[in-house]
Design an enzyme around this catalytic site. Structure first.
Site, short mmCIF file in Angstrom:
data_model
loop_
_atom_site.label_atom_id
_atom_site.label_comp_id
_atom_site.label_asym_id
_atom_site.label_seq_id
_atom_site.Cartn_x
_atom_site.Cartn_y
_atom_site.Cartn_z
NE ARG A 171 -88.18 8.35 62.54
CZ ARG A 171 -87.99 9.67 62.60
NH1 ARG A 171 -86.85 10.19 62.17
NH2 ARG A 171 -88.89 10.48 63.10
CG ASP A 209 -79.00 12.35 62.64
OD1 ASP A 209 -78.24 12.63 63.59
OD2 ASP A 209 -80.18 12.75 62.57
CG HIS A 212 -82.82 11.00 65.60
ND1 HIS A 212 -83.71 9.94 65.52
CD2 HIS A 212 -83.37 11.99 64.86
CE1 HIS A 212 -84.73 10.28 64.75
NE2 HIS A 212 -84.55 11.53 64.35
P1 NAD Z 1 -92.40 14.05 53.56
O1 NAD Z 1 -93.60 13.29 53.99
O2 NAD Z 1 -92.55 15.46 53.17
O3 NAD Z 1 -91.71 13.26 52.33
C1 NAD Z 1 -91.49 11.89 52.32
C2 NAD Z 1 -91.43 11.45 50.87
O4 NAD Z 1 -90.96 10.10 50.81
C3 NAD Z 1 -92.79 11.47 50.15
O5 NAD Z 1 -92.71 12.26 48.98
C4 NAD Z 1 -93.05 9.99 49.82
O6 NAD Z 1 -93.75 9.81 48.60
C5 NAD Z 1 -91.62 9.47 49.74
N1 NAD Z 1 -91.47 8.02 49.89
C6 NAD Z 1 -92.08 7.19 50.78
N2 NAD Z 1 -91.61 5.93 50.62
C7 NAD Z 1 -90.69 5.98 49.62
C8 NAD Z 1 -89.84 5.00 49.02
N3 NAD Z 1 -89.84 3.71 49.41
N4 NAD Z 1 -89.00 5.40 48.03
C9 NAD Z 1 -88.96 6.69 47.64
N5 NAD Z 1 -89.74 7.67 48.16
C10 NAD Z 1 -90.59 7.30 49.17
O7 NAD Z 1 -91.35 13.89 54.73
P2 NAD Z 1 -90.09 14.81 55.04
O8 NAD Z 1 -90.51 15.98 55.84
O9 NAD Z 1 -89.33 15.04 53.80
O10 NAD Z 1 -89.28 13.86 56.04
C11 NAD Z 1 -88.79 12.61 55.61
C12 NAD Z 1 -88.37 11.80 56.83
O11 NAD Z 1 -87.23 12.39 57.42
C13 NAD Z 1 -89.40 11.78 57.98
O12 NAD Z 1 -90.40 10.79 57.77
C14 NAD Z 1 -88.54 11.45 59.17
O13 NAD Z 1 -88.49 10.04 59.34
C15 NAD Z 1 -87.15 11.96 58.78
N6 NAD Z 1 -86.70 13.10 59.60
C16 NAD Z 1 -85.53 12.97 60.29
C17 NAD Z 1 -85.05 14.03 61.03
C18 NAD Z 1 -83.74 13.93 61.78
O14 NAD Z 1 -83.49 14.74 62.67
N7 NAD Z 1 -82.89 12.97 61.46
C19 NAD Z 1 -85.77 15.24 61.09
C20 NAD Z 1 -86.96 15.33 60.38
C21 NAD Z 1 -87.42 14.25 59.63
C1 COI Z 2 -88.49 14.14 63.02
O1 COI Z 2 -88.87 15.33 63.03
O2 COI Z 2 -89.17 13.24 62.50
C2 COI Z 2 -87.22 13.77 63.65
O3 COI Z 2 -86.67 12.76 63.30
C3 COI Z 2 -86.69 14.62 64.74
C4 COI Z 2 -86.53 13.84 66.02
C5 COI Z 2 -86.11 14.71 67.13
C6 COI Z 2 -87.74 13.04 66.41
#
Ligand code: NAD
Ligand code: COI
Length: 330
Positions: free
Chosen positions: A235, A259, A296
């Protein structure tokens, strides 16, 4: 049963319409993001399916309650843009899709790591300008020879770590809740400072909750070895962008891939209005030959979108049947 889906792009439209046919529900598609201003379009719906990076605010939840729509079913992972206190106040349940294709994200990270290590943006610019001798002089680095720091080893971070390991990179991770059965190739650092001091590349996979605001600030970026690379698909608020730009200008970092961007809201408004982004931090970064900016889209693969749509609709069907979605978030 009527479902209104907001923030729908063409790929999602295809999968939503397919499911509506297969599962026999009435589907109302709206391209715009959900807000109090357009929520009347959902009147008569049992639930709302949404995908947006903009806020789900109190006004939206108040309007949902007024229309007696009691479920907001996100089609994505991150919930940092949800006002959960307001959802609770108005009696609205919220669900998300906890995992739709971690590999899509992992591949995106690896692609950008390789692009930065092999300097493809610089190379393309030099080639397009006819500076082929300069392009020939640009030496790259191998990903398999790097030490990569994975911050957050949940669904996406773990899959990214695994792919990097399979390529031959050494992986060091940090997560306050490391998985108990982590494989022997995955070393955990005691804290983020320890991780940063021993990696050439750092990739962020933690939620954009308030506690993670500017997780990478000037002091922490300074801990990285010279010529390090930062990749952020987590994020925008995870990185202090001013500190990032300063480190790039000082030559501390050899490359950055962003991203998810701190000033994404401003840019997104311009993208949606069909304008070119004019946010000053974005313009500075976008013009740097060693910085890759993407709007993104790390999530955006066909398989991921199919899963996002399917799991979001499953949540709504479970809510219809049992009064609660499968993947409720509070
Ligand atoms: P998840 O909940 O499976 O894993 C997140 C992990 O982060 C957890 O294990 C948690 O303990 C850890 N964490 C939290 N704060 C922390 C810190 N300060 N230091 C180290 N570890 C920490 O989530 P995920 O499915 O792996 O997704 C992670 C993030 O990716 C989502 O929250 C979202 O913001 C982002 N995301 C972005 C996109 C994109 O298109 N760019 C797509 C999907 C998800
Ligand atoms: C998420 O799945 O958290 C993402 O960042 C994807 C976005 C299109 C909202």
């Amino acid at each position: 049963m009527k479902i209104t889906a907001f923030g729908v792009n063409q790929t999602e439209k295809f999968f939503l319409e397919k499911l509506a046919g297969e599962q026999q529900f009435e589907l109302n598609i709206v391209e715009a993001w959900a807000s109090a201003a357009n929520l009347d379009l959902a009147a008569g719906s049992l639930a709302i399916s949404t995908l947006q990076t903009g806020p789900y605010d109190e006004a939206l939840f108040a309007k949902m309650a007024a229309l007696d729509i009691r479920l907001l079913a996100l089609r994505n992972v991150g919930t940092d843009n949800v006002d959960f206190a307001a959802a609770k106040k108005y009696g609205i349940q919220v669900s998300h899709v906890p995992s739709y294709s971690p590999n899509t994200l992992a591949e995106f990270v690896v692609m950008n790591a390789m692009r930065l290590l092999r300097r493809t943006k610089e190379m393309d610019l030099a080639t397009a300008a006819g500076e082929l001798t300069a392009a020939q002089k640009m030496v790259g680095r191998q990903l398999s020879a790097q030490v990569v720091g994975v911050v957050g080893t949940g669904h996406i971070g773990f899959e990214t770590a695994r792919l990097l390991h399979q390529i031959g990179a050494k992986v060091v991770a940090f997560d306050p809740h490391p998985s108990e059965d982590s494989p022997e190739w995955l070393t955990y650092a005691a804290n983020i400072e320890e991780l940063l001091s021993q990696v050439n590349i750092v990739t962020l996979h933690v939620p954009g909750i308030k506690a993670n605001d500017h997780l990478l600030n000037a002091q922490r970026i300074a801990l990285l070895p010279d010529n390090a690379i930062i990749i952020n698909t987590g994020r925008g608020n995870l990185i202090d962008t001013d500190a990032l730009i300063a480190a790039l200008r000082a030559g501390k970092l050899s490359g950055v891939a962003i991203d998810t961007f701190e000033y994404e809201a401003e840019i997104e408004a311009q993208i949606q209005a069909g304008q070119q982004p004019s946010e000053p931090h974005y313009l500075q970064l976008q013009q740097m030959p060693n910085v890759i900016m993407t709007p993104h889209i790390a999530y955006h693969s066909l398989g991921a979108v199919e899963n996002m749509v399917k799991i979001s609709i499953d949540n709504i069907f479970n809510f219809a049947k049992n009064g609660s979605p499968i993947n409720r978030v509070e």
